[in-house]
Design an enzyme around this catalytic site. Structure first.
Site, mmCIF file in Angstrom:
data_model
loop_
_atom_site.group_PDB
_atom_site.id
_atom_site.type_symbol
_atom_site.label_atom_id
_atom_site.label_comp_id
_atom_site.label_asym_id
_atom_site.label_seq_id
_atom_site.Cartn_x
_atom_site.Cartn_y
_atom_site.Cartn_z
ATOM 1 N N HIS A 1 0.824 -1.216 -0.073
ATOM 2 C CA HIS A 1 0.218 -0.026 -0.059
ATOM 3 C C HIS A 1 0.969 1.216 -0.148
ATOM 4 O O HIS A 1 2.196 1.285 0.488
ATOM 5 C CB HIS A 1 -0.753 0.231 1.381
ATOM 6 N N HIS B 1 -11.131 -14.071 3.784
ATOM 7 C CA HIS B 1 -12.132 -13.122 3.427
ATOM 8 C C HIS B 1 -13.517 -14.317 3.044
ATOM 9 O O HIS B 1 -14.758 -13.960 3.329
ATOM 10 C CB HIS B 1 -12.151 -11.983 2.324
ATOM 11 N N GLU C 1 -9.512 -13.596 -1.752
ATOM 12 C CA GLU C 1 -8.590 -13.957 -0.317
ATOM 13 C C GLU C 1 -9.226 -15.033 0.385
ATOM 14 O O GLU C 1 -10.588 -14.798 0.777
ATOM 15 C CB GLU C 1 -8.506 -12.806 0.394
ATOM 16 N N ASP D 1 2.357 2.044 3.421
ATOM 17 C CA ASP D 1 3.172 1.068 4.205
ATOM 18 C C ASP D 1 4.709 1.485 3.991
ATOM 19 O O ASP D 1 5.410 1.005 4.911
ATOM 20 C CB ASP D 1 2.983 -0.416 3.310
ATOM 21 N N ASP E 1 -5.202 -13.571 -2.654
ATOM 22 C CA ASP E 1 -4.464 -13.234 -1.598
ATOM 23 C C ASP E 1 -4.406 -14.542 -0.680
ATOM 24 O O ASP E 1 -5.624 -15.107 -0.054
ATOM 25 C CB ASP E 1 -4.917 -12.370 -0.623
HETATM 26 C C1 XUL Z 1 -7.713 -6.572 4.302
HETATM 27 C C2 XUL Z 1 -6.914 -6.908 3.174
HETATM 28 C C3 XUL Z 1 -6.025 -5.889 2.523
HETATM 29 C C4 XUL Z 1 -5.889 -5.974 1.055
HETATM 30 C C5 XUL Z 1 -5.277 -4.681 0.639
HETATM 31 O O1 XUL Z 1 -8.558 -7.617 5.175
HETATM 32 O O2 XUL Z 1 -6.962 -7.957 2.965
HETATM 33 O O3 XUL Z 1 -4.674 -6.074 3.276
HETATM 34 O O4 XUL Z 1 -5.464 -7.238 0.596
HETATM 35 O O5 XUL Z 1 -5.724 -3.648 0.929
HETATM 36 CO CO CO Z 2 -5.935 -9.083 1.174
#
Ligand code: XUL
Ligand code: CO
Length: 439
Positions: free
Chosen positions: A101, A271, A268, A104, A296
């Protein structure tokens, strides 16, 4: 050369027989699996934020992690040390990509202009490091959730000045991602959702989010960024109801606003868990709809209701995930980004290596199992047979759009008895076990 991890040499593949802990048991980047090497299939990436900015604090406790750059007081010097440490780490680990990011990597200044200057200075160093090492940028992103101004969201904020600020941040983040030759750009706009409908104009928030993404895509085109644009679904946390709940919701949003030709999804694992899905469900949904862009790679904990971002070490999960990736024809230009952090109690710098090695080995093993499963055709032939009634007769007419309810009614009145087959779930689960245990 400055060494942040002097106790670690380059991590090599030594195979499962080796008792060296700082070595790969299964990940051999050069090993060819099917039509490409493991490195080409897996496209691993280190997440800058988790690996280089976490300090182990939680709502109940102080930081537990002291990193080699923590004693540097000047924020810019500390940021530079972090970047150098990151490249040393990725080089030693043999990970070809990283993600970050904007916030970061560089400290905030007193104004957006000063923050941008800080970012430019750090990006110049990152550029130098990319030249020097064999590590590239998988994706960049803008962090639109930390600062108090984003309390009600970024693109979905009720305040137009916040929308503009978020746009300025994404503009700059796209500029630096392009400058660093990033292959993708991710939008996880963590506070684009709501807490209560009592104060929320959902229609305007959704329309504005779409306007924001369209302008971002247009800007990407203007600056010649030809990387993939990705939306990352998540159902909750930090907001109670996030608009990009899961792959299906994000896909419907993209379709509604005609953005599906510009954006794919970054799926992800954790998630998916939070959305009440399996990881493979989310991957399959995205793949089936042609929007599986990147992953992710992490793991949640079904007993905990939050985003634990653990390293993915469950070989069943990595096998099923890689099955979807292989059936997708790979992930390129996406990859497997370890959006994962070591536990608070794993506070030594060496644990950062152990975490990544564990994740890389689990995915390497999962890749081999999934490849063997695909090659065997055991699942696909079962599935094909299961749906074979659509190959001829009335089934064929259904899929070809060549029938109607009158004809279907006549067919139903004439068909007796109907004979349906077993789903054979337990049998198929034992097939899966065989490949997981002996890929
Ligand atoms: C948050 C998440 C973030 C994104 C990038 O849950 O997964 O780290 O991957 O902003
Ligand atoms: Co993520």
């Amino acid at each position: 050369m400055e060494e942040f991890f002097p106790e670690v040499d380059r991590i090599a593949y030594e195979g499962p027989e080796s008792d060296e802990a700082l070595a790969f048991d299964y990940y051999d980047p050069e090993e060819v699996v099917g039509d490409r090497t493991m490195a080409e299939h897996l496209r691993f990436s280190v997440a800058f934020w988790h690996t280089f900015t976490e300090d182990g604090s939680d709502p109940f406790g102080a930081p537990t992690m002291r990193r080699p750059w923590d004693d540097i007081e000047d924020p810019m010097e500390q940021a530079k040390a972090r970047v150098r440490a990151a490249f040393e780490f990725m080089d030693k680990l043999g990970v070809p990509y990283f993600c970050f990011h904007d916030r970061d990597v560089a400290p905030r200044g007193d104004s957006l202009a000063e923050t941008n200057e800080n970012l430019e200075e750090i990006v110049a160093l990152i550029e130098e490091q990319i030249e020097r090492y064999d590590v590239e940028l998988l994706w960049g992103t803008a962090q639109l959730f930390y600062e108090p101004k984003y309390v009600h969201g970024g693109a979905s904020s009720p305040d137009a000045d916040v929308f503009a600020h978020a746009a300025a941040q994404v503009k700059k983040a796209l500029d630096v991602t392009e400058r660093l030759d990033g292959e993708n750009f991710v939008f996880w706009n963590g506070r684009d959702g709501y807490e209560t409908l009592l104060n929320t104009d959902m229609g305007l928030e959704l329309d504005n989010t779409a306007r924001f993404l369209r302008m971002a895509a247009d800007y990407a085109e203007d600056i010649g960024f030809d990387g993939q644009l990705l939306l990352e679904p998540k159902p909750e946390e930090p907001t109670k109801h996030q608009y990009d709940f899961d792959a299906a919701t994000a896909f419907a949003f993209l379709r509604k606003y005609d953005l599906d030709d510009r954006f794919a999804l970054n799926v992800e694992a954790n998630h998916a868990t939070l959305a009440g899905h399996t990881f493979e469900h989310e991957l399959r949904y995205a793949r089936t709809n042609g929007v599986l862009g990147s992953v992710d790679a992490n793991r949640g904990d079904k007993l905990l209701g939050w985003d634990t971002d653990q390293f993915p070490t469950d070989v069943y999960a990595t096998t099923l995930a890689m099955y979807e990736v292989l059936e997708n024809g790979g992930l390129t230009p996406g990859g497997l980004n370890f959006d994962a952090k070591v536990r608070r109690a794993s506070f030594e710098p060496i644990d950062l290596f152990y975490g990544h090695i564990a994740g890389m080995d689990a995915f390497a093993r999962g890749l081999k199992a999934a490849h063997a499963l695909v090659e065997s055709g055991e699942l696909t032939s079962f599935v094909e047979e299961r749906y074979e009634s659509y190959q001829e007769g009335i089934g064929r007419k259904i899929v070809e759009g060549d029938t109607d309810f009158e004809e279907l009614n006549r067919h139903a009145l004439d068909t007796k008895p109907i004979e349906v087959g077993s789903g054979r779930q337990e049998r198929l689960e034992s097939v899966l076990n065989r490949y997981v245990l002996e890929p």
